[in-house]
Each structure stands twice: as C-alpha cells, then as structure tokens.
Write a protein that holds these residues in place. Structure first.
Motif, short mmCIF file in Angstrom:
data_model
loop_
_atom_site.label_atom_id
_atom_site.label_comp_id
_atom_site.label_asym_id
_atom_site.label_seq_id
_atom_site.Cartn_x
_atom_site.Cartn_y
_atom_site.Cartn_z
N GLY A 1 61.51 29.12 48.86
CA GLY A 1 60.97 30.35 48.17
C GLY A 1 61.95 31.54 48.06
O GLY A 1 61.91 32.16 46.85
N ALA A 2 62.50 31.55 48.76
CA ALA A 2 63.89 32.79 49.09
C ALA A 2 64.60 32.56 47.95
O ALA A 2 65.28 33.22 47.07
CB ALA A 2 64.23 32.83 50.20
N LEU A 3 65.13 31.20 47.79
CA LEU A 3 66.16 30.69 46.96
C LEU A 3 65.67 30.91 45.50
O LEU A 3 66.25 31.41 44.31
CB LEU A 3 66.43 29.12 47.06
CG LEU A 3 67.51 28.72 48.17
CD1 LEU A 3 67.52 27.46 48.53
CD2 LEU A 3 68.85 29.51 47.96
N LEU A 4 64.39 30.33 45.13
CA LEU A 4 63.84 30.63 43.62
C LEU A 4 63.62 32.27 43.39
O LEU A 4 64.08 32.59 42.44
CB LEU A 4 62.47 29.89 44.04
CG LEU A 4 61.64 30.08 42.41
CD1 LEU A 4 62.21 29.71 41.48
CD2 LEU A 4 60.17 29.58 42.71
N ILE A 5 63.01 32.96 44.30
CA ILE A 5 62.66 34.10 43.94
C ILE A 5 63.76 34.98 43.93
O ILE A 5 63.91 36.26 43.17
CB ILE A 5 61.58 34.86 44.89
CG1 ILE A 5 60.87 36.03 44.16
CG2 ILE A 5 62.26 35.26 46.36
CD1 ILE A 5 60.23 35.62 43.10
N GLY A 6 64.97 34.69 44.38
CA GLY A 6 66.28 35.28 44.26
C GLY A 6 66.79 35.75 42.67
O GLY A 6 67.43 36.41 42.35
N ARG A 7 66.22 34.56 41.98
CA ARG A 7 66.65 34.49 40.54
C ARG A 7 65.54 34.63 39.57
O ARG A 7 65.69 34.84 38.47
CB ARG A 7 67.46 33.21 40.35
CG ARG A 7 68.70 33.15 41.15
CD ARG A 7 69.36 31.95 40.75
NE ARG A 7 70.88 31.82 41.29
CZ ARG A 7 71.98 32.66 40.82
NH1 ARG A 7 71.83 33.15 39.92
NH2 ARG A 7 72.98 32.38 41.68
N TRP A 8 64.23 34.26 40.15
CA TRP A 8 63.06 34.22 39.25
C TRP A 8 62.71 35.49 39.18
O TRP A 8 62.18 36.33 40.14
CB TRP A 8 62.00 33.34 39.65
CG TRP A 8 60.93 33.04 38.73
CD1 TRP A 8 60.71 33.11 37.58
CD2 TRP A 8 59.59 32.96 39.18
NE1 TRP A 8 59.43 32.81 37.25
CE2 TRP A 8 58.82 32.94 38.25
CE3 TRP A 8 59.04 32.78 40.55
CZ2 TRP A 8 57.38 32.91 38.35
CZ3 TRP A 8 57.54 32.87 40.68
CH2 TRP A 8 56.60 32.59 39.83
N ARG A 9 62.21 36.02 37.77
CA ARG A 9 61.54 37.42 37.60
C ARG A 9 60.29 37.10 36.95
O ARG A 9 60.53 37.28 35.62
CB ARG A 9 62.52 38.32 36.78
CG ARG A 9 63.85 38.81 37.50
CD ARG A 9 63.54 39.60 38.92
NE ARG A 9 64.97 39.61 39.35
CZ ARG A 9 65.79 38.97 40.12
NH1 ARG A 9 65.33 37.69 40.60
NH2 ARG A 9 66.76 39.63 40.51
N PRO A 10 59.20 36.67 37.46
CA PRO A 10 57.79 36.57 36.89
C PRO A 10 57.36 37.67 36.07
O PRO A 10 57.74 39.12 36.52
CB PRO A 10 56.93 36.21 37.95
CG PRO A 10 57.49 36.75 39.20
CD PRO A 10 58.91 36.67 38.93
#
Length: 404
Positions: free
Chosen positions: A269-278
């Motif tokens: 989750g941390a790896l994803l949200i570090g780059r994803w901007r919903p």
C-alpha cells in the motif's frame, strides 16, 4: 515562515536525515515491548511485571503526546525531537540496569522512555512539513512509512537471533543508541513563527490546537473513523487472532502468517500510494481504512486459514492507502503554527488510547461471546469510514475548493 525548496527526496538532505531519525525512533519504539516480552521468556520478568512495564510506558506516551505537540508549536520542532530522543536514550541504560536489579527503577525508566516516544511523534510529523515541499509530501510520508513497515517485518527475526548471543539488558541498551540517532539525525526546517510576549499555559495552547482541528470537518470525521477502527477492529483482532489460531486451527502458524501478511500488505500500500494520486483522495483513503473490516469478518467465519491471511494482506494494504494521504492532508491543510498540536490530537485519540480498546475487548468476549464481538467490530469498521465519507469536505480531505 520561509519557503521550502521543492527538490527530489534523495537530494533533500534534510529529509534524508529526518527519514533516518524517524526510522530509528520507529525501530526503538517497536523494540522495547518486544525485548521486554523476550525477558519474560528468559525468566527475567514475570507476565505480571511485563504488564506493569507496558502499562507505565503507555501512560508516559499518552501524557507526553499533547505536551509534545504544544512544545513543538511553541519552540523549534528540531529542538523537541532532540530533547525527546535524548530523554529516551538516557532512559535505556537505566531500564537495562533496572531489569537486573530493581523493578521500580525499570518501571520509572520505561515510563520516561514512553514520554520521549510520545513527545517526539507530533514534532516529527510537523518537521516533515518543514523540510519537504508540498508536492512531494505524499511521497515523503510513503517513504517514512515504508521504513517503519520494513523494520516491523525484519526486526523480530533479527532481534531473536541477537538475543541468542546478547543478553536482553544489552539489547535494551542498544535501543538507546537508536534513540541517539533519532535525536541527532534530523535537521531543522523552515521553523515556525514565534509570537511576541508571554505564552499561555500548555492546556490553553492545546485547546487552541483543538479549535484548529474543529475548523476542518474532514479531519474530525476521519479521526473519528480511525479511532473507531483501532478501538474495535484492531483491538478485537489483537485479542481474537491468537485464540482462533490456537483453538480453531490448532497452530501458531496462522498467527505468525497473518501478522506477516499485514506488514507485507502495508508495504504494498505504501509503495502504491507514494505515486498514486486518486482524484477523490479522501474517499479513497476512507475506503482503504474500511478494508480492515474484512479481518474480524474473516475471523468470524469458519474459513480456510489462507483466507485469514489474505484478509490481513488486504487490511494492511488499505491502512496505508489511508495513513499516507491522511498525514499529507493534515500537513497541507492545518495552520503550520498549530500543526504539531493537531497531530498530537491525532496520535492521542487514534493510537495513544488504543489500549483502552484492548482492555475492554477481553471482558466483552467473555460476556457476549467471540462471534458477537467480532460481528459488531466488523460492522463498526465498515460503517465508521462510510459515515466519515458523508462529511462533504472528506471527499478530498480539504476545506478549500479544489479544481479537477
């Protein structure tokens, strides 16, 4: 307040030092209860003595969090981190000595360590906003949580191996070294405004921070949802998982696999949200938080143990989809002069008071039964974030109008 220069994180020396200090403090915070638990296995402590030491640590933490928030807004955040870390570092050798000779001395030292842990948390949170420019704060918060999760994943095995050749008091002494890194590594940021004249009392300043929090309905709603999930779902599964692992599956492997799976999910989750901007960041974060409801639901049902492990992966993934945007939004939206106090309110309610939920869950299970408690907790974990999402400003975790 002077502007923060927007540079890549790896080229931002102040952030790298802050990251190292935060990681060291996280490892030291995790290590103490683990090492005290090993001391029980080593017959240096009884279970009752362990409970006492963990309790005084929590008391020190809870008492220090609001004071630390006030001091971090009143003075330099860097200075608060320094003195909090030095306090915890100085208590480590005293705790090691007390473990061998005096429970009272050990209890006082552990309480002081809890004070250092609690006082530095809001200061670290506010310092991150000082040294990292707004566009990179979500990535920075993700990097910090990655360090914490990797520590949680690797440290138990490494510590257990060290305990074979190094005594528990010496390992406790080693946590003092970690606190020295936490105290000395971070660099000061842009600083906060210091008003002229005398300062009001600590309580008055904390209340001023509460008033600042009330200006942000999304913050109050999200904090209420987070507190509800931790006090019910997190606490219930903390009590229920070991029992179900033993009684239903007749193996401790389910317990170990589920806890490992939670950490691995959080890393993802941390790896994803570090780059994803919903686009609807607040709603996405609250949806991630609600995924923890799958854990008590899975424990409630007579399912294959693999399903239990999967629910923990999903819950860990979801909690970081909430945590990172939540911290980033707080740093963005809250008045910088009151950021540490608002952050201290967050830590006080969501994590500092979590032991209250743990204390109530066991009697509730004895009174109403495991199934009833898990069912109620699952409903709360789903319903609380959904209710928070009904607050209009929760959609983007912002009180301002955002353009698409």
């Amino acid at each position: 307040m002077s502007a923060v220069v927007d540079v890549p994180l790896l080229r931002n020396g102040a952030f790298v030092r802050l990251w190292a200090g935060t990681a060291a403090s996280g490892l030291a915070t995790w290590a103490m209860p683990f090492l005290l638990g090993l001391a029980v296995l080593d017959h240096a402590l009884t279970a009752a003595q362990l409970g006492l030491l963990l309790a005084v640590r929590i008391v020190g933490f809870v008492a220090a969090v609001p004071v630390g928030g006030v001091l971090a807004d009143r003075y330099s955040r860097r200075r608060v981190v320094l003195w909090s870390g030095l306090m915890a570092a100085g208590a480590a050798p005293v705790a090691a000595l007390g473990l061998r000779h005096s429970l009272v001395v050990a209890a006082v030292a552990v309480a002081v360590t809890g004070v250092g842990q609690g006082a530095c948390r809001p200061a670290f949170q506010a310092l991150a906003a000082e040294v990292v420019a707004g566009p990179r704060r979500q990535q920075a918060n993700a990097a910090i949580t990655l360090a914490v999760r990797v520590t949680t994943l690797l440290a138990p095995g490494l510590t257990a191996l060290l305990a074979v050749v190094v005594s528990i008091p010496w390992l406790l002494l080693g946590t003092g070294g970690l606190w020295l890194v936490a105290a000395l590594a971070p660099k000061g940021g842009a600083g906060v405004r210091v008003g002229a004249g005398g300062r009001p009392a600590v309580l008055s300043e904390f209340v001023d921070g509460v008033r600042e929090a009330r200006r942000h309905p999304w913050f109050l709603a999200g904090l209420g949802a987070l507190t509800a999930v931790i006090a019910t779902g997190y606490s219930a599964t903390g009590v229920a998982l070991p029992l179900i692992s033993r009684d239903r599956y007749h193996s401790e492997a389910v317990l170990a696999a589920a806890l490992t799976a939670y950490t691995l999910g959080a890393l993802g989750g941390a790896l994803l949200i570090g780059r994803w901007r919903p686009r609807m960041q607040g709603w996405s974060a609250l949806a991630g938080l609600s995924l923890y409801g799958l854990v008590p639901l899975g424990l409630l049902l007579p399912v294959h143990p693999a399903f239990i492990v999967v629910t923990y992966v999903v819950a860990g993934f979801g909690i970081e989809l909430f945590n990172v945007p939540w911290f980033t939004a707080t740093q963005r939206e809250v008045d910088p002069d009151r950021l540490a106090r608002v952050s201290s309110l967050d830590f006080l309610l969501s994590y500092g008071l979590a032991p209250a939920g743990l204390a109530l869950i066991a009697p509730a299970i004895n009174t109403f039964g495991m199934s009833t408690v898990l069912a109620v907790c699952a409903v709360v974990c789903f319903a609380a974030p959904a209710a928070a999402a009904l607050v209009p400003s929760s959609r983007g975790f912002t009180t301002s109008v955002q353009t698409p």
